[in-house]
Design a protein around this motif. Structure first.
Motif, PDB file in Angstrom:
ATOM      1  N   LEU A 265       0.825  -1.205   0.000  1.00 46.82           N
ATOM      2  CA  LEU A 265       0.000   0.000   0.000  1.00 46.82           C
ATOM      3  C   LEU A 265       0.862   1.259   0.000  1.00 46.82           C
ATOM      4  O   LEU A 265       0.492   2.261  -0.622  1.00 46.82           O
ATOM      5  N   LEU A 266       2.001   1.217   0.683  1.00 50.13           N
ATOM      6  CA  LEU A 266       2.915   2.358   0.617  1.00 50.13           C
ATOM      7  C   LEU A 266       3.360   2.608  -0.824  1.00 50.13           C
ATOM      8  O   LEU A 266       3.475   3.762  -1.261  1.00 50.13           O
TER       9      LEU A 266
ATOM     10  N   GLN B 102       0.567   4.360  -2.667  1.00 51.00           N
ATOM     11  CA  GLN B 102       0.009   5.542  -2.010  1.00 51.00           C
ATOM     12  C   GLN B 102      -0.340   6.639  -3.001  1.00 51.00           C
ATOM     13  O   GLN B 102      -1.284   7.417  -2.775  1.00 51.00           O
ATOM     14  N   HIS B 103       0.398   6.719  -4.111  1.00 48.75           N
ATOM     15  CA  HIS B 103       0.110   7.739  -5.129  1.00 48.75           C
ATOM     16  C   HIS B 103      -1.279   7.580  -5.735  1.00 48.75           C
ATOM     17  O   HIS B 103      -1.818   8.523  -6.320  1.00 48.75           O
TER      18      HIS B 103
ATOM     19  N   GLN C  92      -4.932   8.988  -1.337  1.00 47.70           N
ATOM     20  CA  GLN C  92      -4.393   9.526  -0.095  1.00 47.70           C
ATOM     21  C   GLN C  92      -5.495   9.851   0.911  1.00 47.70           C
ATOM     22  O   GLN C  92      -5.233  10.419   1.963  1.00 47.70           O
TER      23      GLN C  92
ATOM     24  N   ALA D  10      -7.225   4.478   4.016  1.00 48.09           N
ATOM     25  CA  ALA D  10      -6.522   3.218   3.799  1.00 48.09           C
ATOM     26  C   ALA D  10      -7.142   2.151   4.681  1.00 48.09           C
ATOM     27  O   ALA D  10      -7.678   2.437   5.753  1.00 48.09           O
TER      28      ALA D  10
ATOM     29  N   MET E 149      -3.394   8.814   5.362  1.00 45.16           N
ATOM     30  CA  MET E 149      -2.341   8.118   4.626  1.00 45.16           C
ATOM     31  C   MET E 149      -2.012   6.802   5.332  1.00 45.16           C
ATOM     32  O   MET E 149      -2.269   6.627   6.528  1.00 45.16           O
ATOM     33  N   VAL E 150      -1.390   5.884   4.584  1.00 46.02           N
ATOM     34  CA  VAL E 150      -1.069   4.566   5.121  1.00 46.02           C
ATOM     35  C   VAL E 150      -0.252   4.679   6.406  1.00 46.02           C
ATOM     36  O   VAL E 150      -0.535   4.021   7.405  1.00 46.02           O
ATOM     37  N   ARG E 151       0.770   5.528   6.373  1.00 51.62           N
ATOM     38  CA  ARG E 151       1.660   5.633   7.536  1.00 51.62           C
ATOM     39  C   ARG E 151       0.943   6.167   8.771  1.00 51.62           C
ATOM     40  O   ARG E 151       1.392   5.939   9.893  1.00 51.62           O
TER      41      ARG E 151
ATOM     42  N   VAL F   1      -5.923   1.666  -0.796  1.00 51.51           N
ATOM     43  CA  VAL F   1      -5.783   3.099  -0.542  1.00 51.51           C
ATOM     44  C   VAL F   1      -6.838   3.786  -1.388  1.00 51.51           C
ATOM     45  O   VAL F   1      -6.992   3.499  -2.567  1.00 51.51           O
TER      46      VAL F   1
END
Length: 515
Positions: free
Chosen positions: A21-22, A25-26, A29, A32, A50-52, A72
């Motif tokens: 998924l990182l 990510q594009h 956003q 997730a 965002m994933v993080r 995402v």
């Protein structure tokens, strides 16, 4: 446009899905989510962000299992702030199904009505993904004649989905106690590809929106999923595949190659980076034809997606290539920001012009595309503020004149700067001295030059041809009216929140037991 991934492994999949998924990510956003299967239990965590930000250590620990899917989400009108519409979605019968979707169903409202009146299923949100999940669940119920589910029944159900559903869809789905199901719409509009990894315990498999999500986690890219094809991977790692559509035809979204996909991905046999270089070749030829007497001192890209095209333009024109705009990588992609006000505000937060590269020069700025014109206007003004003598603006894509209804957030004609305007009028609106667009035929030929097997494309935002055959003027009028006049206070609140930067992040965690 979203990013999806599904993994069948012999070890815990939570980290593999997170890493994939990182790499996607594009593609989204806004939100997730990850769902895993551990025996008869589903585990899911999803939230806006965002994933993080969505997944912390405690969340990852709560996602056990050797099979899972993730997504995402890309924000589209009406859903950008709705945490209830974060994916994956779950339904408990039959068998227990969790599903994630990339694309947009053009007949989802009709299907939602059918689900209630005929199939007696309740749809709880305004998400077309929940509709797709319930259509699949209903077709699985019809196709499975016993308590057991086999690949033949799964593929029969997917055939039923293809008959009922219209629009674009790439799907990954977990079926409790059975495995991972993935399929692509009969036109292959949205991408989906297959990868594998050999381990001492056996073969592990991955389905993902782009090849970069496969290779980036150490798997081997195998192939693209064909339009209309379904893939089923059971819990032992056995792969089954079948064509489930009657008349499949590959018409991949060409805007994926222009902007959406990462340059290091390969989609339907087309290396994205290579086709963007080729787009630069054709764009340079048009600049030569249309502006033969206009002096150009430097060529500059708008980072990052227009760099390959800009490099080729500079090379073909024999002009120096320079980097005059510098990007703050911690601001999201402005094209997929929810709300026009937010997009406009973020342009100058995202880019900074270095004056020494502009002062007193005739600057040719190359961007991947011009959609609403907001970003382009701000960029041209930044170049002038930095001291540019003249600003020539070139788009590596043709004019975006028509709404996209297959999962890209450009649904109203009034939002498209090129709709109903000449190139000169658009140039005045964005403040450029000259404007050059890529030709539609040249864009398509750039892709065919890389992969001659590709004959047709979903290029509706450029040429107005909607390949699914069900998009009429009346349909476009309806979605435009719905977007411009929100029907409820919650919709107005969501629009307001999006314009102001969106609501605070909230998290949802769900553990589901399937009997």
């Amino acid at each position: 446009m979203c990013g999806i991934v599904g993994v069948v492994s012999h070890s815990p999949v939570n980290q593999l899905i997170y890493d994939s998924l990182l790499l996607l990510q594009h593609r989204g956003q806004d939100a997730a989510g990850i769902a895993t299967a551990n025996g008869s239990n589903f585990h899911m965590h999803k939230a806006n962000g965002m994933v993080r930000d969505v997944f912390r250590t405690r969340n990852m620990r709560s996602l056990p299992g050797t099979t899972g899917i993730g997504q995402v989400r890309y924000p589209t009108a009406g859903s950008a702030s709705s945490e209830e519409e974060a994916q994956p979605f779950y339904v408990n019968a039959p068998f227990g199904i969790i599903l994630a979707h990339n694309g947009n169903l053009t007949n989802w409202q009709q299907l939602k009505d059918e689900m209630f009146r005929i199939d007696r299923r309740h749809i709880n949100t305004n998400s077309d993904t929940e509709v797709m999940l319930n259509v699949l669940a209903h077709e699985l119920q019809l196709s499975s004649s016993s308590l057991q589910l086999d690949p033949a029944a799964l593929f029969k159900a997917v055939s039923g989905v293809h008959r009922r559903v219209r629009g674009s869809y790439a799907i990954v789905s977990l079926i409790a106690g059975y495995g991972l199901l993935g399929f692509r719409d009969p036109f292959g509009i949205r991408p989906l590809c297959l990868g594998k990894q050999e381990t001492p315990e056996g073969v592990e498999w991955i389905l993902a929106s782009e090849s970069v999500a496969i290779e980036g986690i150490g798997f081997e890219f195998v192939r693209d999923i064909a339009p209309g094809e379904a893939i089923f991977i059971d819990l032992e790692g056995n792969l089954h595949s079948q064509q489930c559509a009657t008349n499949p035809s590959l018409n991949p979204c060409i805007f994926e190659l222009v902007y959406l996909a990462r340059p290091d991905s390969v989609l339907d046999g087309v290396p994205v980076y290579n086709v963007r270089l080729r787009m630069g070749d054709y764009l340079a030829e048009k600049i030569k034809r249309e502006l033969p007497d206009v002096p150009i001192d430097v060529v500059m890209p708008i980072p990052d997606s227009s760099r390959p095209a800009a490099m080729q333009v500079a090379k073909k024109l024999g002009v120096e290539y320079r980097e005059g705009f510098f990007k703050n990588r911690y601001v999201g992609r402005t094209f997929i920001m929810p709300g026009q006000a937010m997009r406009k505000k973020s342009v100058r937060q995202k880019l900074n012009a270095m004056g020494i590269e502009f002062k007193g020069k005739n600057v040719l700025i190359v961007d991947d595309s011009i959609v609403r014109g907001t970003t382009s206007h701000e960029i041209v003004q930044m170049a002038r503020d930095a001291g540019a003598n003249k600003v020539i603006f070139a788009s590596a894509a043709p004019p975006v004149k028509y709404p996209n209804v297959y999962g890209i957030d450009m649904p109203t004609r009034g939002e498209l700067v090129a709709h109903g305007r000449t190139d000169d009028e658009v140039a005045r609106m964005i403040g450029a001295d000259y404007l050059v667009y890529q030709d539609v035929d040249a864009l398509k030929q750039a892709v065919r030059d890389i992969n001659p097997a590709l004959k047709e494309f979903e290029a509706s935002c450029f040429d107005g041809n909607y390949v699914t055959g069900d998009v009429t003027t009346e349909y476009l009028d309806r979605i435009e009216t719905a977007r411009l006049a929100p029907s409820s206070q919650s919709d107005r609140d969501a629009a307001s929140e999006a314009a102001e930067g969106g609501p605070s992040r909230s998290q949802l965690h769900l553990q589901l037991s399937v009997g």
